[in-house]
Design an enzyme around this catalytic site. Sequence first.
Site, PDB file in Angstrom:
ATOM      1  N   TRP A 102       1.241   5.677  -1.667  1.00 39.12           N
ATOM      2  CA  TRP A 102       0.930   6.694  -2.673  1.00 39.12           C
ATOM      3  C   TRP A 102       1.932   6.764  -3.799  1.00 39.12           C
ATOM      4  CZ3 TRP A 102      -2.305  11.203  -3.432  1.00 39.12           C
ATOM      5  CH2 TRP A 102      -3.556  11.043  -2.830  1.00 39.12           C
ATOM      6  N   TYR A 104       0.826  -1.210   0.000  1.00 42.48           N
ATOM      7  CA  TYR A 104       0.000   0.000   0.000  1.00 42.48           C
ATOM      8  C   TYR A 104       0.859   1.259   0.000  1.00 42.48           C
ATOM      9  CZ  TYR A 104      -3.425   3.501   1.234  1.00 42.48           C
ATOM     10  OH  TYR A 104      -4.232   4.612   1.217  1.00 42.48           O
TER      11      TYR A 104
HETATM   12  N1  LIG Z   1      -1.038  18.475   2.773  1.00 42.09           N
HETATM   13  C1  LIG Z   1      -1.509  17.222   2.701  1.00 42.09           C
HETATM   14  N2  LIG Z   1      -2.705  16.986   2.141  1.00 42.09           N
HETATM   15  C2  LIG Z   1      -3.199  15.715   2.099  1.00 42.09           C
HETATM   16  C3  LIG Z   1      -2.450  14.609   2.570  1.00 42.09           C
HETATM   17  C4  LIG Z   1      -1.180  14.892   3.151  1.00 42.09           C
HETATM   18  O1  LIG Z   1      -0.455  13.982   3.610  1.00 42.09           O
HETATM   19  N3  LIG Z   1      -0.742  16.190   3.194  1.00 42.09           N
HETATM   20  N4  LIG Z   1      -2.940  13.324   2.456  1.00 42.09           N
HETATM   21  C5  LIG Z   1      -4.021  13.078   1.519  1.00 42.09           C
HETATM   22  C6  LIG Z   1      -4.723  11.816   1.826  1.00 42.09           C
HETATM   23  S1  LIG Z   1      -4.012  10.360   1.330  1.00 42.09           S
HETATM   24  C7  LIG Z   1      -5.930  11.762   2.420  1.00 42.09           C
HETATM   25  S2  LIG Z   1      -6.711  10.264   2.648  1.00 42.09           S
HETATM   26  C8  LIG Z   1      -6.633  12.979   2.850  1.00 42.09           C
HETATM   27  C9  LIG Z   1      -7.160  12.822   4.271  1.00 42.09           C
HETATM   28  O2  LIG Z   1      -8.174  13.700   4.534  1.00 42.09           O
HETATM   29  P1  LIG Z   1      -8.754  13.751   6.015  1.00 42.09           P
HETATM   30  O3  LIG Z   1      -8.756  12.418   6.596  1.00 42.09           O
HETATM   31  O4  LIG Z   1     -10.045  14.471   6.006  1.00 42.09           O
HETATM   32  O5  LIG Z   1      -7.621  14.678   6.678  1.00 42.09           O
HETATM   33  P2  LIG Z   1      -7.005  14.829   8.136  1.00 42.09           P
HETATM   34  O6  LIG Z   1      -6.079  15.985   8.035  1.00 42.09           O
HETATM   35  O7  LIG Z   1      -6.445  13.569   8.625  1.00 42.09           O
HETATM   36  O8  LIG Z   1      -8.231  15.230   9.035  1.00 42.09           O
HETATM   37  C10 LIG Z   1      -9.003  16.370   8.765  1.00 42.09           C
HETATM   38  C11 LIG Z   1      -9.419  17.036  10.054  1.00 42.09           C
HETATM   39  O9  LIG Z   1     -10.370  16.265  10.765  1.00 42.09           O
HETATM   40  C12 LIG Z   1     -10.353  16.722  12.117  1.00 42.09           C
HETATM   41  N5  LIG Z   1     -10.804  15.664  13.011  1.00 42.09           N
HETATM   42  C13 LIG Z   1     -10.068  14.657  13.515  1.00 42.09           C
HETATM   43  N6  LIG Z   1     -10.823  13.878  14.311  1.00 42.09           N
HETATM   44  C14 LIG Z   1     -12.065  14.422  14.322  1.00 42.09           C
HETATM   45  C15 LIG Z   1     -13.295  14.056  14.966  1.00 42.09           C
HETATM   46  O10 LIG Z   1     -13.402  13.072  15.684  1.00 42.09           O
HETATM   47  N7  LIG Z   1     -14.363  14.839  14.707  1.00 42.09           N
HETATM   48  C16 LIG Z   1     -14.297  15.940  13.921  1.00 42.09           C
HETATM   49  N8  LIG Z   1     -15.421  16.622  13.720  1.00 42.09           N
HETATM   50  N9  LIG Z   1     -13.158  16.307  13.310  1.00 42.09           N
HETATM   51  C17 LIG Z   1     -12.053  15.555  13.501  1.00 42.09           C
HETATM   52  C18 LIG Z   1      -8.906  17.061  12.390  1.00 42.09           C
HETATM   53  O11 LIG Z   1      -8.848  18.235  13.182  1.00 42.09           O
HETATM   54  C19 LIG Z   1      -8.274  17.163  11.039  1.00 42.09           C
HETATM   55  O12 LIG Z   1      -7.518  18.328  10.810  1.00 42.09           O
HETATM   56  O13 LIG Z   1      -5.751  14.109   2.826  1.00 42.09           O
HETATM   57  C20 LIG Z   1      -5.046  14.217   1.575  1.00 42.09           C
HETATM   58  N10 LIG Z   1      -4.418  15.492   1.540  1.00 42.09           N
HETATM   59  N1  LIG Z   2      -1.909   7.947  12.587  1.00 43.95           N
HETATM   60  C1  LIG Z   2      -2.321   8.078  11.318  1.00 43.95           C
HETATM   61  N2  LIG Z   2      -1.730   7.331  10.353  1.00 43.95           N
HETATM   62  C2  LIG Z   2      -2.134   7.453   9.073  1.00 43.95           C
HETATM   63  C3  LIG Z   2      -3.153   8.366   8.702  1.00 43.95           C
HETATM   64  C4  LIG Z   2      -3.753   9.132   9.735  1.00 43.95           C
HETATM   65  O1  LIG Z   2      -4.673   9.934   9.497  1.00 43.95           O
HETATM   66  N3  LIG Z   2      -3.304   8.980  11.022  1.00 43.95           N
HETATM   67  N4  LIG Z   2      -3.522   8.493   7.375  1.00 43.95           N
HETATM   68  C5  LIG Z   2      -3.329   7.332   6.519  1.00 43.95           C
HETATM   69  C6  LIG Z   2      -3.523   7.610   5.103  1.00 43.95           C
HETATM   70  S1  LIG Z   2      -5.036   8.312   4.674  1.00 43.95           S
HETATM   71  C7  LIG Z   2      -2.636   7.249   4.134  1.00 43.95           C
HETATM   72  S2  LIG Z   2      -3.106   7.379   2.486  1.00 43.95           S
HETATM   73  C8  LIG Z   2      -1.337   6.660   4.474  1.00 43.95           C
HETATM   74  C9  LIG Z   2      -0.214   7.129   3.528  1.00 43.95           C
HETATM   75  O2  LIG Z   2       0.881   6.289   3.618  1.00 43.95           O
HETATM   76  P1  LIG Z   2       1.885   6.065   2.375  1.00 43.95           P
HETATM   77  O3  LIG Z   2       1.151   6.231   1.098  1.00 43.95           O
HETATM   78  O4  LIG Z   2       2.589   4.793   2.604  1.00 43.95           O
HETATM   79  O5  LIG Z   2       2.883   7.292   2.568  1.00 43.95           O
HETATM   80  P2  LIG Z   2       3.898   7.981   1.570  1.00 43.95           P
HETATM   81  O6  LIG Z   2       4.824   8.770   2.426  1.00 43.95           O
HETATM   82  O7  LIG Z   2       3.145   8.747   0.534  1.00 43.95           O
HETATM   83  O8  LIG Z   2       4.687   6.779   0.909  1.00 43.95           O
HETATM   84  C10 LIG Z   2       4.967   6.684  -0.448  1.00 43.95           C
HETATM   85  C11 LIG Z   2       6.359   6.120  -0.646  1.00 43.95           C
HETATM   86  O9  LIG Z   2       6.545   5.863  -2.024  1.00 43.95           O
HETATM   87  C12 LIG Z   2       7.864   6.265  -2.398  1.00 43.95           C
HETATM   88  N5  LIG Z   2       7.903   6.482  -3.859  1.00 43.95           N
HETATM   89  C13 LIG Z   2       7.592   7.607  -4.549  1.00 43.95           C
HETATM   90  N6  LIG Z   2       7.767   7.405  -5.871  1.00 43.95           N
HETATM   91  C14 LIG Z   2       8.195   6.142  -6.031  1.00 43.95           C
HETATM   92  C15 LIG Z   2       8.529   5.347  -7.170  1.00 43.95           C
HETATM   93  O10 LIG Z   2       8.448   5.779  -8.309  1.00 43.95           O
HETATM   94  N7  LIG Z   2       8.933   4.088  -6.951  1.00 43.95           N
HETATM   95  C16 LIG Z   2       9.033   3.577  -5.710  1.00 43.95           C
HETATM   96  N8  LIG Z   2       9.450   2.320  -5.575  1.00 43.95           N
HETATM   97  N9  LIG Z   2       8.718   4.293  -4.602  1.00 43.95           N
HETATM   98  C17 LIG Z   2       8.293   5.547  -4.767  1.00 43.95           C
HETATM   99  C18 LIG Z   2       8.097   7.501  -1.555  1.00 43.95           C
HETATM  100  O11 LIG Z   2       9.467   7.812  -1.470  1.00 43.95           O
HETATM  101  C19 LIG Z   2       7.466   7.079  -0.217  1.00 43.95           C
HETATM  102  O12 LIG Z   2       8.391   6.436   0.595  1.00 43.95           O
HETATM  103  O13 LIG Z   2      -1.006   6.998   5.834  1.00 43.95           O
HETATM  104  C20 LIG Z   2      -2.014   6.573   6.745  1.00 43.95           C
HETATM  105  N10 LIG Z   2      -1.538   6.678   8.104  1.00 43.95           N
HETATM  106 MO   LIG Z   3      -5.094   8.608   2.386  1.00 49.26          MO
END
Ligand SMILES: Nc1nc2c(c(=O)[nH]1)N[C@H]1C(S)=C(S)[C@@H](COP(=O)(O)OP(=O)(O)OC[C@H]3O[C@@H](n4cnc5c(=O)[nH]c(N)nc54)[C@H](O)[C@@H]3O)O[C@H]1N2
Ligand SMILES: Nc1nc2c(c(=O)[nH]1)N[C@H]1C(S)=C(S)[C@@H](COP(=O)(O)OP(=O)(O)OC[C@H]3O[C@@H](n4cnc5c(=O)[nH]c(N)nc54)[C@H](O)[C@@H]3O)O[C@H]1N2
Ligand SMILES: [Mo]
Length: 824
Positions: free
Chosen positions: A125, A123
Amino acid sequence: MRRRGGTLVPMTSHVAHWGVFTPHVTDDGRDVGSVTPWREDAAPSPLLGNVPGSVTRRSRVARPTVRRAWWEDGPGPDPRRGRTSGPKDWVTPPWDEVLDRLAADLRRVHAVHGAQAIYGGSYGWSSAGRFHHAQSQLHRFLNVVGGYTRSVNSYSTGASEVILPRVLADEAVLTQTASTWDVVAEHTELLIAFGGVPVKNTGIDSGGSGDHPTPSALDGLRARGARLVSVSPLRDDLPRVGDGYGVTAPHGLVGDSARPATGSADRPRGDVTWWPISPGTDVALMLAMIHVLLTEGLADREFLTTHCVGADEVAAYVLGRADGVRRDPAWAERLTGIPAADIADLAREAAARRTLVTVTWSLQRARHGEQPIWAGLALAAHLGQIGLQGGGFESGYGSMNKPGCSPTAFRYPSLPQGRNPVREFAPVARVSDLLLHPGAEFSYDGGRFTYPDIRMVWWAGGNPFHHHQDLGRLREAFTRPDTVVVSDPYWTATARHADVVLPSTTSLERDDLGGARSGARLTPMRAVTHRYAEARDDYEIYAAIAARLGLEERFTEGRDVSGWIEHLYEGFRDDLAHRRILPPGVEAPELPPFAEFWAGEGLDLPRSGPIVSFSRFRADPERHRLATPSGRIELASATIASFDLPDCPGRPTWLEPEEWLGGERTAAFPVLLVANQPASRLHSQLDDGATSAASKVAGREPIRLNPADAAARGIGDGDVVLVRNDRGACLAGAVLSADVRPGVAQLSTGAWFDPYDPRRHGPEAGEAGLPPGTCVHGNPNVLTADVGTSALAQACTGQHVLVEIARWDGPVPDVLAHVPPTER
Ligand SMILES: Nc1nc2c(c(=O)[nH]1)N[C@H]1C(S)=C(S)[C@@H](COP(=O)(O)OP(=O)(O)OC[C@H]3O[C@@H](n4cnc5c(=O)[nH]c(N)nc54)[C@H](O)[C@@H]3O)O[C@H]1N2
Ligand SMILES: Nc1nc2c(c(=O)[nH]1)N[C@H]1C(S)=C(S)[C@@H](COP(=O)(O)OP(=O)(O)OC[C@H]3O[C@@H](n4cnc5c(=O)[nH]c(N)nc54)[C@H](O)[C@@H]3O)O[C@H]1N2
Ligand SMILES: [Mo]
């Protein structure tokens, strides 16, 4: 392959998940010196600031690197995996020898254990680019070799992917057909945003778009005088006008100054109310609003009858007919901390105005994460505005640059992955259980399944030591397989827990096609820099191993990288010309032949929209039945009820989580940590880039806490603090802010895991009491619980965890996470 030197290649576009941009290459052609955002992007992401310098950064993996014990003693479970103490524990054999050994080990695992013994879930990104997408490459390769145990669902929306198809629609359908921001900006009068609309997240979408409409849509909504109620523990989940993404690229972005600010301070502020809810209690608030609608005759009975099933069951529960517990505003006030009178008033106002109820994806990333989605949907159904312009229910506004954006009308080309004959799978966030408990049974989506015995783990394009919960437990899990292979351009914590580390190129070093469904551009991504050291494309690596297994032709189909890119493009062009991938009513765009496309800047393609979600279903629920068992919105589900799961009953239910401010664990760990997405980077990616580095405090990840909670603990702004619970601990840098609800702290994910090891970091901090394994950098996943949302979805619950926080006055170890283990 095309190589470039010189200083400026102004007409070359590139795509990252955070946007389309022009990279300006340094004189020696080895790196990117600066970037210019795409000229039509109204709100370029500050994450672009992490790109300059990313090709030659110290944290790159320079050459294939193998853990010495695996190389010399052969594969097998090993408690030392991930606990190497310095350069002497690694060897760097030539590519050919490493590929020979991997081919031999794949043969061994297949012959002795079978294909299901390979975990290829992988899994993550990875990076933008349709062809080099790391998981697609790995999955195609493993399928050609004979298959692998896969993962299902995502960390993002793991709960809704399972529950929503049973009660409303597929998660993907909901996202693609969400009401577009233009409709919302024009028609919504009251926005009740659970989780706010965290603009910080909207720079991102998978594949990367040149268009970021959220900040201006929010401004438009405010300018119209709509009322916005942001229900969230953090005030800035609904940013103030002009706050944009909340962080800026420290050195600016070339061409950025010409851009109007994402909001301007003299625009009207609209009417924004912050409801600082106790995390994990949204369901109680939603149920109490339904209680008001039912008892005051404000619920839309007709809509509930014609478009929904299960309203009676919800009413019986909310009114407490069976158990005598009324889920009314007074009940909800005790759980949520929101005054009962405010809850009742909001319910009345919602019934009187055009109201949109939104839930961010974060709400589901906690125990019982299925419930807030279902209860939010139920609240909107009682308001009866689903299918009307600017009303109803949406999931994920502000979670990404995706829901609410006009999507492209069709799919982009992608690498065919072939067929996987292996039936075994694991829910994605159960990876530690999978590795620790071979043969154990688990529940998922109403079924019972068994974890296979995994002997080989292969990860490409993801970082489980970033994304998974309870990293101490994951470290234990990673000692179990015989072989762990990781492909990554960088020395991530996951690479450090591998036996074989394969240096991948970054997208800047290779040719590709770029495109995201929320944008509408197909971009030729031409390589802009030389390759770094001995890095290779994932494709080349797999092709070379496939050749050793006699499977090269099946993997490559006789094409090199350019051949594949042209093939994918021409296939796409042909599909469009023959309308194979076009929905009715959309005019077929005429695409130029490949050579012309490749020499250009990219193509604009048709988008759908404006969209009003569920408008056809509303107009005629018989003709446009939903894909649920009843064809209607299921406010109660006989199917889910029949699974008989105590942690996911058959209707939206308030269930007390373990990690919340009202529970027993607060006696030891009184602060609720919100571990949300970082504003300064995408997950763990480019953590050592400028925008991310500028956000650090005392060299650690910033932890924000309320000034009252800080004062009670003698913590000042900028102090290093120790955040701990019974699973683990980390250091972080304190930031005091009244934008954080009292009792809550916020530590975003993504600081590279850097477990304290006296042999590497020095003994002093340990002598002062810092426990070994403490992340000295600030990764919250050392603290989070490795449990699923429920036995239904088994999804990630990383967003909430109870902790205690104290000032750390001992010696502060250097962060070594960005220094390769082959150096120190
Ligand atoms: N800059 C940046 N943008 C991203 C990402 C990133 O890593 N960096 N990741 C991307 C990805 S993969 C995803 S899935 C999305 C995730 O999108 P989300 O899951 O919506 O994003 P989060 O920032 O984890 O949470 C959003 C807000 O929810 C609020 N929150 C937390 N718990 C609760 C609760 O129990 N109730 C309420 N009402 N609010 C709560 C928190 O204050 C938090 O800032 O973001 C995407 N966008
Ligand atoms: N506590 C907590 N944990 C969370 C979350 C949270 O809200 N709270 N949010 C979750 C969510 S929504 C998500 S989506 C996950 C995200 O978790 P990940 O998607 O695992 O996080 P990334 O840091 O985006 O990892 C991508 C990796 O791919 C590598 N990469 C980039 N390009 C290439 C390529 O071309 N080839 C190869 N081989 N590698 C490459 C990057 O260097 C990086 O190490 O985290 C989750 N974890
Ligand atoms: Mo995500």
